[in-house]
Each structure stands twice: as structure tokens, then as C-alpha cells.
Motif scaffolding. Structure first.
Motif, short mmCIF file in Angstrom:
data_model
loop_
_atom_site.label_atom_id
_atom_site.label_comp_id
_atom_site.label_asym_id
_atom_site.label_seq_id
_atom_site.Cartn_x
_atom_site.Cartn_y
_atom_site.Cartn_z
N MET A 139 0.85 -1.18 0.00
CA MET A 139 0.00 0.00 0.00
C MET A 139 0.89 1.23 0.00
SD MET A 139 -2.75 1.24 2.87
CE MET A 139 -1.56 1.32 4.18
N SER A 140 0.62 2.15 -0.90
CA SER A 140 1.35 3.41 -0.89
C SER A 140 0.48 4.47 -0.25
CB SER A 140 1.72 3.82 -2.31
OG SER A 140 0.56 4.20 -3.03
N ASP A 141 1.12 5.51 0.24
CA ASP A 141 0.38 6.58 0.91
C ASP A 141 -0.67 7.21 0.00
OD1 ASP A 141 3.17 7.78 2.89
OD2 ASP A 141 1.72 6.20 3.27
N GLN A 142 -0.42 7.22 -1.33
CA GLN A 142 -1.39 7.83 -2.25
C GLN A 142 -2.71 7.04 -2.28
OE1 GLN A 142 1.84 6.94 -3.05
NE2 GLN A 142 2.50 8.08 -4.84
N ASN A 143 -2.64 5.75 -1.98
CA ASN A 143 -3.84 4.91 -2.00
C ASN A 143 -4.64 4.99 -0.71
OD1 ASN A 143 -3.38 3.93 -4.57
ND2 ASN A 143 -2.25 2.15 -3.86
N LEU A 144 -4.05 5.55 0.35
CA LEU A 144 -4.72 5.59 1.65
C LEU A 144 -5.62 6.82 1.73
CD1 LEU A 144 -5.01 4.24 4.41
CD2 LEU A 144 -3.16 5.71 5.21
N ARG A 145 -6.89 6.57 2.03
CA ARG A 145 -7.86 7.66 2.22
C ARG A 145 -8.49 7.50 3.59
NH1 ARG A 145 -12.38 7.05 -0.77
NH2 ARG A 145 -11.91 4.87 -1.07
N ILE A 146 -8.55 8.58 4.35
CA ILE A 146 -9.23 8.60 5.65
C ILE A 146 -10.44 9.51 5.48
CG2 ILE A 146 -9.02 9.11 8.10
CD1 ILE A 146 -7.00 6.98 7.13
N ILE A 147 -11.63 8.95 5.66
CA ILE A 147 -12.84 9.74 5.44
C ILE A 147 -13.84 9.49 6.56
CG2 ILE A 147 -12.58 9.87 2.92
CD1 ILE A 147 -14.51 7.54 2.65
N PRO A 148 -14.74 10.46 6.79
CA PRO A 148 -15.80 10.24 7.78
C PRO A 148 -16.69 9.07 7.34
CG PRO A 148 -15.63 12.57 7.24
CD PRO A 148 -14.77 11.82 6.24
N MET A 149 -17.16 8.33 8.32
CA MET A 149 -18.01 7.17 8.01
C MET A 149 -19.36 7.63 7.47
SD MET A 149 -17.30 4.52 11.07
CE MET A 149 -15.63 4.26 11.63
N GLU A 150 -19.81 6.92 6.44
CA GLU A 150 -21.11 7.16 5.83
C GLU A 150 -21.91 5.86 5.87
OE1 GLU A 150 -20.24 8.40 1.86
OE2 GLU A 150 -19.24 10.24 2.52
N GLU A 151 -23.20 5.95 5.64
CA GLU A 151 -24.08 4.78 5.69
C GLU A 151 -23.56 3.66 4.79
OE1 GLU A 151 -26.66 2.27 7.03
OE2 GLU A 151 -26.70 4.32 7.81
N SER A 152 -22.99 3.99 3.64
CA SER A 152 -22.51 2.96 2.72
C SER A 152 -21.31 2.18 3.25
CB SER A 152 -22.15 3.60 1.37
OG SER A 152 -21.07 4.51 1.53
N HIS A 153 -20.71 2.64 4.33
CA HIS A 153 -19.53 1.97 4.92
C HIS A 153 -19.90 0.93 5.98
CE1 HIS A 153 -17.51 6.02 3.91
NE2 HIS A 153 -17.36 5.19 2.91
N ARG A 154 -21.19 0.75 6.23
CA ARG A 154 -21.57 -0.08 7.37
C ARG A 154 -21.00 -1.49 7.33
NH1 ARG A 154 -27.18 -0.76 10.68
NH2 ARG A 154 -26.32 -2.24 12.19
N GLU A 155 -21.11 -2.17 6.22
CA GLU A 155 -20.63 -3.55 6.16
C GLU A 155 -19.12 -3.62 6.42
OE1 GLU A 155 -20.39 -7.30 3.05
OE2 GLU A 155 -21.81 -5.69 2.64
N ALA A 156 -18.36 -2.74 5.81
CA ALA A 156 -16.90 -2.72 6.03
C ALA A 156 -16.60 -2.38 7.49
CB ALA A 156 -16.25 -1.71 5.09
N TRP A 157 -17.31 -1.41 8.04
CA TRP A 157 -17.12 -1.02 9.44
C TRP A 157 -17.42 -2.18 10.37
CZ3 TRP A 157 -20.90 -0.95 13.23
CH2 TRP A 157 -20.54 -0.40 14.46
N GLU A 158 -18.52 -2.89 10.10
CA GLU A 158 -18.90 -4.02 10.96
C GLU A 158 -17.79 -5.06 11.02
OE1 GLU A 158 -22.31 -5.75 11.87
OE2 GLU A 158 -23.61 -4.03 11.50
N GLY A 159 -17.19 -5.38 9.90
CA GLY A 159 -16.11 -6.36 9.88
C GLY A 159 -14.91 -5.88 10.68
N LEU A 160 -14.55 -4.61 10.51
CA LEU A 160 -13.40 -4.07 11.24
C LEU A 160 -13.70 -3.95 12.73
CD1 LEU A 160 -12.37 -1.40 8.60
CD2 LEU A 160 -10.97 -3.36 9.33
N TYR A 161 -14.92 -3.51 13.07
CA TYR A 161 -15.25 -3.35 14.48
C TYR A 161 -15.33 -4.71 15.18
CZ TYR A 161 -17.00 -0.67 18.47
OH TYR A 161 -17.14 -0.07 19.69
N ALA A 162 -15.80 -5.72 14.48
CA ALA A 162 -15.81 -7.08 15.04
C ALA A 162 -14.37 -7.54 15.28
CB ALA A 162 -16.55 -8.04 14.12
N GLY A 163 -13.46 -7.19 14.36
CA GLY A 163 -12.04 -7.52 14.55
C GLY A 163 -11.46 -6.82 15.77
N TYR A 164 -11.87 -5.58 15.99
CA TYR A 164 -11.42 -4.82 17.16
C TYR A 164 -11.90 -5.50 18.45
CZ TYR A 164 -11.05 -0.82 20.37
OH TYR A 164 -10.78 0.00 21.44
N ALA A 165 -13.17 -5.86 18.49
CA ALA A 165 -13.72 -6.53 19.67
C ALA A 165 -13.01 -7.86 19.92
CB ALA A 165 -15.23 -6.75 19.52
#
Length: 150
Positions: free
Chosen positions: A1-27
Motif C-alpha cells: 500500500m502506498s500513501d497515495q492509495n490511503l484515504r481517511i474519510i468520515p463514516m457514511e451509511e454505505s460503509h456499514r458492512e466494512a465497518w462491521e467487519g473491522l469493528y468485530a475484529g477490534y472486539a
């Protein structure tokens, strides 16, 4: 991964599935039981503009690779408001690529824009990999944390 490919953005409704997987990993990382109902509640907080909890999601290309949840907190002794970084998680496949640094920096930028005095967080004593990042980007404090269970 290069820095140009990394994007940090506020969470939106369309991110829910991706967020759920990551948050489950955190737990799972912290060996904390987390139900679908619990995740739905937290997601509702993040999506509610009136709620104090906000979140960022990190993408490398089209893959979600990290999350951060944060909120303001009052600091009466200094008569300021600080930011609290509640949850930070980077997918194991993206670790070592400064995703955590970028998520912390994004929260820090929010804090600067809002006039917060600092960003604070805690981590487990045995989170050695995370602590290596934290030691690089912030100052370790001498404070111990206590919980009074209610």
C-alpha cells in the motif's frame, strides 16, 4: 500500500458492512463479546449528527483497512475540551503501513479545527504493536485508569 492509495474519510451509511467487519475484529482483538445489537447501537451513534461519537474509516484503494471512533470530553481542571479516541483498529493485513498514524492524525485535525486541547486514548498494557505507534506519535502519561462498574 502506498500513501497515495490511503484515504481517511468520515463514516457514511454505505460503509456499514466494512465497518462491521473491522469493528468485530477490534472486539475480537480485545476479547470482548460484541453482539449485532451492540454494533447497531454504535453505528446509530456514528450516523447521528447530534451524537457525540464520530468515526473515520481508512481505505486502501477500495478495501477498508481501519477505523477510529472519537468524541469530545470536558476537561474541567484545564477548563478546556479534549478529544477522546475511543476505538482504533487496523486490519492485520494493513499493519505496519502507517494506517494508525493517519487515523490518529485525522482525529487530531478535527481537534485542531474544534479548538480541543488534546487527543487522549488508552490501550491495553500488552498491546505492544499499538503502543509502538502511540509512543511514536504521542506522549505516554503517568496516569492509571480505574473502572467503577455500575
Amino acid at each position: 500500500m502506498s500513501d497515495q492509495n490511503l484515504r481517511i474519510i468520515p463514516m457514511e451509511e454505505s460503509h456499514r458492512e466494512a465497518w462491521e467487519g473491522l469493528y468485530a475484529g477490534y472486539a475480537n482483538f480485545y476479547r470482548t463479546e460484541q453482539t449485532a445489537e451492540m454494533r447497531a447501537r454504535v453505528w446509530g451513534w456514528i450516523q447521528d449528527p447530534a451524537h457525540e461519537v464520530q468515526g473515520f474509516i481508512a481505505f486502501s484503494g477500495s478495501q477498508a483497512v481501519g477505523i477510529a471512533h472519537y468524541r469530545p470530553f470536558a476537561r474541567p481542571l484545564s477548563a478546556t475540551t479534549g478529544g477522546f479516541l475511543d476505538d482504533l483498529f487496523v486490519d492485520p493485513s494493513a499493519r505496519g503501513q502507517r494506517v494508525a498514524d493517519a487515523l490518529i492524525a485525522a482525529v487530531g485535525e478535527v481537534g485542531r479545527q474544534k479548538g480541543w486541547s488534546l487527543i487522549r486514548w488508552i490501550t491495553a498494557d500488552n498491546n505492544y504493536r499499538g503502543r509502538a505507534v502511540y509512543d511514536r506519535v504521542a506522549q505516554l502519561t503517568p496516569w492509571r485508569t480505574y473502572d467503577l462498574k455500575l
